[in-house]
Write a protein that holds these residues in place. Structure first.
Motif, short mmCIF file in Angstrom:
data_model
loop_
_atom_site.label_atom_id
_atom_site.label_comp_id
_atom_site.label_asym_id
_atom_site.label_seq_id
_atom_site.Cartn_x
_atom_site.Cartn_y
_atom_site.Cartn_z
N UNK A 303 0.95 -1.05 0.02
CA UNK A 303 -0.05 -0.16 -0.25
C UNK A 303 0.92 1.69 0.19
N UNK A 304 2.69 1.08 0.46
CA UNK A 304 2.87 2.71 0.71
C UNK A 304 4.29 2.22 -0.80
N UNK A 305 3.92 1.49 -1.12
CA UNK A 305 4.91 1.33 -2.72
C UNK A 305 4.04 1.92 -3.56
N UNK A 306 4.77 1.68 -5.51
CA UNK A 306 4.03 2.08 -6.18
C UNK A 306 4.16 0.30 -6.75
N UNK A 307 2.68 0.44 -7.45
CA UNK A 307 2.44 -0.81 -7.96
C UNK A 307 2.45 -0.59 -9.47
N UNK A 308 3.11 -1.72 -9.59
CA UNK A 308 3.46 -1.38 -11.25
C UNK A 308 1.77 -1.98 -12.08
N UNK A 367 6.88 -2.14 -5.84
CA UNK A 367 8.07 -1.87 -5.88
C UNK A 367 8.21 -2.04 -4.10
N UNK A 368 7.53 -2.68 -3.52
CA UNK A 368 7.45 -3.25 -1.64
C UNK A 368 8.42 -4.61 -2.14
N UNK A 369 8.78 -5.11 -2.81
CA UNK A 369 9.88 -5.85 -3.12
C UNK A 369 11.24 -5.64 -2.56
N UNK A 370 11.30 -4.52 -3.51
CA UNK A 370 12.91 -3.91 -3.44
C UNK A 370 13.52 -4.23 -2.34
N UNK A 371 13.07 -3.67 -0.97
CA UNK A 371 13.36 -3.55 0.65
C UNK A 371 13.96 -4.94 0.79
N UNK A 372 13.47 -6.29 0.26
CA UNK A 372 13.78 -7.40 0.57
C UNK A 372 15.02 -7.94 0.08
N UNK A 373 15.32 -7.19 -1.47
CA UNK A 373 16.53 -7.23 -1.97
C UNK A 373 17.69 -6.29 -1.57
N UNK A 374 17.22 -5.46 -1.23
CA UNK A 374 18.58 -4.31 -0.59
C UNK A 374 18.84 -5.38 0.80
N UNK A 410 23.89 -7.72 -10.52
CA UNK A 410 22.80 -8.00 -10.89
C UNK A 410 21.90 -7.33 -10.38
N UNK A 411 21.69 -7.76 -9.56
CA UNK A 411 21.53 -7.49 -7.62
C UNK A 411 21.50 -5.71 -7.76
N UNK A 412 22.28 -5.41 -8.19
CA UNK A 412 22.25 -3.85 -8.02
C UNK A 412 21.36 -3.20 -8.90
N UNK A 413 21.38 -3.83 -9.67
CA UNK A 413 21.11 -2.94 -10.90
C UNK A 413 19.64 -3.46 -11.32
N UNK A 414 18.92 -4.10 -10.60
CA UNK A 414 17.16 -4.59 -10.54
C UNK A 414 17.36 -3.41 -9.33
N UNK A 415 18.03 -3.58 -7.96
CA UNK A 415 17.27 -2.41 -7.13
C UNK A 415 17.37 -0.94 -7.75
N UNK A 416 18.23 -0.69 -8.84
CA UNK A 416 17.95 0.35 -9.12
C UNK A 416 17.54 0.80 -9.46
N UNK A 417 16.53 -0.02 -10.96
CA UNK A 417 15.62 0.00 -12.22
C UNK A 417 14.42 0.19 -10.75
N UNK A 418 14.22 -0.51 -9.28
CA UNK A 418 12.72 0.09 -8.66
C UNK A 418 13.24 1.33 -7.91
N UNK A 419 13.98 1.54 -8.17
CA UNK A 419 14.87 2.91 -7.30
C UNK A 419 13.91 3.92 -8.33
N UNK A 420 14.09 3.84 -9.50
CA UNK A 420 13.64 5.05 -10.53
C UNK A 420 12.46 5.25 -10.32
#
Lengths: 439, 450
Positions: A303-308, A367-374, A410-420
């Motif tokens: 709910x507090x992140x962004x839905x694609x 994008x709420x998956x991002x914290x898990x990856x970070x 590869x993981x950093x790139x993925x996180x960056x895509x979510x950041x953008x």
């Protein structure tokens, strides 16, 4: 009902065993002997043996097992490079056999954990294999991610090495965290034991129960947790409804860019209260719960992140008007990416799961998956900086330092895509100008 | 003359089943609204159009059912057989197992060519069963993968194989707030292709049908079945036999041809919309009476105020006066508030239709200046009542649908290239998207510049 139908045939074969041994397939009619369309792979025997001695022993064909004795030592490199190489031909052969028995092979489900050695290493090796051998068949992966207090020290290494493979070779990944499963199990436990008036829970409706299992939640917590995952996957079986939703539709609608294919899932309801009729308010509550933080199968708050994109698969006595009403109701509190403001995919299936009158599976690309990856990246870096345990990996044939650096990159790139994407949240919306026609 | 219906995808097949059901049930029974003898010629004409008969057996629908997965077709076939009054031909269907994944490219570029021969053979068989073929009606949704993508491909094949027959696409416009995330892409690709091959597109919007179910039919928990029955009723009101000539005594022999002649004077303008009144729950019919002047007045205002159903009509809106300059809109992207029609067709069914005055529909201010209102407006009147409604009026109009909205959303998504890889995977490239966008912007521009 004892009839072998379309829904069953998506996951099982029906074999004629009446004259002893394995006969030909029976395509329609009564169930004779069901055999799972599955391959079980483990580099140690304990778990597989337990399955073969349990109530499901007849469902798994002994010809579809691949086991070894010594395990992978919680080492991705051992699973992926060593055993991968060793068992490649065997695996391909067994896969081909299983595929041959399918009228129309639509997708592969891979179920594994990320933190260990076999599931993580050999599992992602098989993923690669599937892409090579069956390039047109969808690859759905259900991955159990390690929790923070995981007792496998090298789980961050294994997970990140596996992530690279998932990034590149999976069509869709449903990440699951043990912490979330555990929380859900506890919630149910509390509900059962609360003794509140009017809160008797229907045993058969528990998302943690497999039908006929007499075990309570305390005795086998992993069983309960695993049942949740099983229920998740069952929702994709091909039952009929007024708006059918298929696996390939999930991939089509929920994956706007090839690498952003991680879907957060939630299942409601977790239980049904017995002796209570279901007024529409409860139906709406089911929809609300699907978006709440504590129903997600990973530690995330969509709910507090962004839905694609978001998909809702409803089962049971729910009609299109109930679905629309709830989407209208919940939409304002959710943030959708600017180019997909009405990004909803819906499915209506008339057959409810056992013990319920209706249920809902929500799958979100968020994008709420991002914290898990970070977090995964952070835990990886803690070990990697000190080069802790690296030698266990590097001395496996085919494993090099570059595997590690490529994986973390590869993981950093993925996180960056979510950041953008997150950066666009709440920003001003400028619609691109339309094509002009010369009059 | 007969119409062969091609039902495509889940939506197409679900609706198709309700359409034949509705047509058969209306044709068969008099419902106390006409004599048995009058009904005979009506039912005969209806059967000639939509069914063929084996001796002493139930009528068989002139239809081909196509889907890329088996469940819906099997349900549709069994629902028909269960009715006991009509059925589908057991062999007139084609399906596969894996579906189209909501992917237009999959439907159009993969399934289409792969199954072209089998599907066209089925169509050919149905066409040959007709003494005289009026043309084809295809039923499909725009949002999914089969109805839309395979539907566009099949329409093209129909045009190639039957160059002199009429083709009418009945398309279902999806809900605005998504049923399928890529629905706008699928819609844009479908509409641009259909525009090239077919004679006209008759549009039903899910949002509108939903409102009709909620507000006029008073259905609390609306299912797709309810929506499809409303759609089937509205289609029946157009396609059931009518007299077309003034004071004529024979049912029209060329339904599709007549429709095209009255409504599509120019190939640039092919979008048709449908309004039908009255619409109410069956158990209210016995307590309601209608007057033709009342119905006509409402229908006309619905047209002027762009109201899609009989409730909530804005009576303040008036057509612009002749001779005055049409007010320009404030924003360049929005079409003008008042929708000028290319053409209108009013179909009246029930008693006393001969005396109904339709002069208000001949008002030149409703129409574009390059067409004479005498040509732009037509009326078909039939004494035989339809589907238990003592009086029923339909308006088929040639005017712009919510095309601008869908194109806008699709363009927005395309600008970020989201989901495009799913289409290029099956052979639809960015260029193909651009071609479709351009074609539809052209259509929007033509309609708004009327």
């Amino acid at each position: 009902k004892g009839i072998y139908d379309e829904a069953l045939s998506s996951f099982f074969r029906n074999i004629d065993t009446r004259s002893g041994g394995d006969g030909p397939d029976i395509y329609k009619g009564k169930i004779c002997s069901l055999k799972a369309r599955a391959l079980l792979i483990d580099m140690e025997e304990g778990v597989v043996n337990e399955i073969l001695q349990g109530p499901l022993r007849d469902v798994f064909d002994s010809k579809q097992l691949i086991t070894d004795v010594s395990g992978s030592g919680n080492n991705w490199a051992v699973g992926h490079k060593l055993y991968g190489c060793q068992y490649r031909e065997n695996i391909v052969e067994k896969l081909r056999k299983t595929a041959e028995h399918c009228d129309c092979l639509q997708c592969f489900f891979i179920i594994h954990s990320m933190g260990g050695g076999t599931g993580s290493g050999l599992g992602t090796f098989v993923l690669n294999l599937l892409e090579d051998e069956f390039p047109e068949v969808y690859r759905f992966v259900t991955s159990v991610y390690p929790s923070g207090e995981d007792d496998v020290i090298t789980s961050p290494y294994n997970s990140v090495l596996a992530m690279k493979e998932l990034n590149e070779h999976a069509d869709c990944v449903l990440p699951i965290e043990n912490e979330s499963l555990f929380d859900i199990v506890n919630k149910i436990h509390q509900m059962i034991n609360s003794g509140k008036l009017g809160s008797t829970v229907k045993q058969s409706s528990l998302v943690t129960c497999s039908a006929g299992s007499g075990k309570t939640v305390q005795e086998k917590p992993f069983d309960a947790m695993n049942n949740i995952v099983a229920n998740l996957l069952l929702n994709s079986a091909r039952f009929e409804g007024s708006l059918n939703m298929d696996l390939n539709e999930i991939s089509m609608n929920l994956v706007p860019f090839p690498r952003l294919h991680y879907l957060v899932s939630s299942l409601t309801p977790l239980y049904t209260l017995a002796d209570v009729n279901v007024p529409p308010r409860r139906l709406d509550q089911m929809f609300s719960d699907a978006f709440s933080r504590d129903h997600q199968l990973i530690q995330a708050d969509p709910k507090h992140s962004l839905y694609l994109a978001c998909a809702l698969l409803v089962r049971g006595n729910v009609q299109v008007s109930d679905l629309r009403r709830n989407i209208e109701r919940l939409k304002p509190s959710l943030h959708f990416v600017s180019w997909n403001q009405e990004g909803w995919k819906t499915g209506l299936c008339s057959v409810p799961p056992v013990g319920h009158s209706h249920s809902l599976l929500a799958l979100a690309n968020n994008t709420c998956v991002k914290p898990t990856f970070i977090e995964l990246k952070d835990r990886f870096m803690k070990l990697y900086k000190k080069k802790a345990h690296l030698h266990h990996y590097l001395h496996v044939d085919g494993m090099e330092q570059s595997c590690f650096s490529e994986a973390i990159s590869s993981l950093s790139d993925l996180i960056e895509e979510y950041n953008e994407l997150d950066a666009t949240k709440g920003g001003p919306r400028t619609d691109p100008s339309r094509l002009k026609i010369a009059v | 003359m007969s119409i062969v219906t091609v039902q495509l995808g889940q939506c197409g097949n679900q609706i198709g089943g309700e359409v034949f059901n509705g047509i058969c049930s209306d044709g068969r029974g008099t419902h106390g609204l006409c004599s048995k003898k009058e009904n005979e010629s009506y039912y005969d004409a209806c059967k000639e159009r939509f069914f063929w008969e084996e001796k002493s057996k139930v009528p068989v629908a002139r239809a081909v059912l196509v889907d890329m997965e088996p469940k819906v077709i099997s349900q549709t076939l069994s629902m028909a057989a269960r009715s006991g009054y009509w059925k589908y031909d057991d062999r007139a269907h084609f399906c596969q197992k894996q579906g189209s994944g909501n992917n237009w490219a999959n439907g159009y570029s993969v399934h289409g060519p792969k199954h072209k021969e089998v599907i066209m053979n089925l169509v050919q068989k149905e066409a040959e069963k007709c003494d005289r073929l009026s043309g084809f009606l295809t039923i499909m949704s725009l949002a999914g993968g089969t109805g839309s993508g395979l539907g566009a491909f099949v329409t093209q094949c129909l045009r190639d194989a039957f160059p002199t027959s009429f083709i009418l696409n009945h398309v279902i416009w999806p809900y605005g707030t998504g049923e399928v995330i890529v629905q706008n892409y699928n819609s844009v690709l479908t509409l641009s292709h259909l525009y090239q091959s077919s004679d006209a597109l008759l549009v039903h919007e899910n949002d509108v049908v939903h409102k009709i179910c909620a507000q006029l039919m008073n259905i609390k928990q609306i299912s797709f079945r309810d929506a499809n029955q409303v759609i089937a009723h509205q289609l029946g009101s157009v396609f059931q036999p009518t007299y077309t000539a003034e004071g004529g005594l024979h049912y029209s022999r060329n339904p599709l041809g007549d429709l095209m002649e009255t409504l599509v004077p120019h190939p640039e303008f092919k979008m048709l919309g449908l309004r039908n009144i009255p619409q109410m729950p069956e158990n209210s019919l016995a307590y309601s009476t209608f007057s033709w002047p009342g119905l006509i007045k409402h229908l006309r205002q619905m047209l002027i105020a762009n109201a899609k159903m009989e409730e909530g009509i804005d009576w303040q809106v008036r057509p612009p006066c002749l001779g005055s300059s049409v007010p320009s809109s404030h924003s360049t992207n929005k079409p003008l508030h008042f929708n000028t029609s290319i053409a209108n067709l009013v179909i009246l069914r029930g008693k006393d239709t001969q005396s109904v005055d339709l002069g208000s529909f001949r008002d030149p201010s409703l129409y574009t200046s390059w067409l004479n209102p005498q040509d732009a407006f037509n009326a078909w009147k039939t004494p035989r009542a339809f589907n238990k409604y003592e009086k029923s009026a339909s308006l088929v109009s040639n005017l712009l649908k919510p095309l601008d909205d869908v194109v806008g959303k699709a363009w927005n998504m395309f600008a970020s290239k989201a989901y495009v890889h799913q289409y290029t995977k099956f052979g639809i490239e960015e260029e193909d998207f651009l071609d479709s966008f351009a074609a539809l912007e052209q259509v929007i521009s033509s309609y708004t510049n009327l």
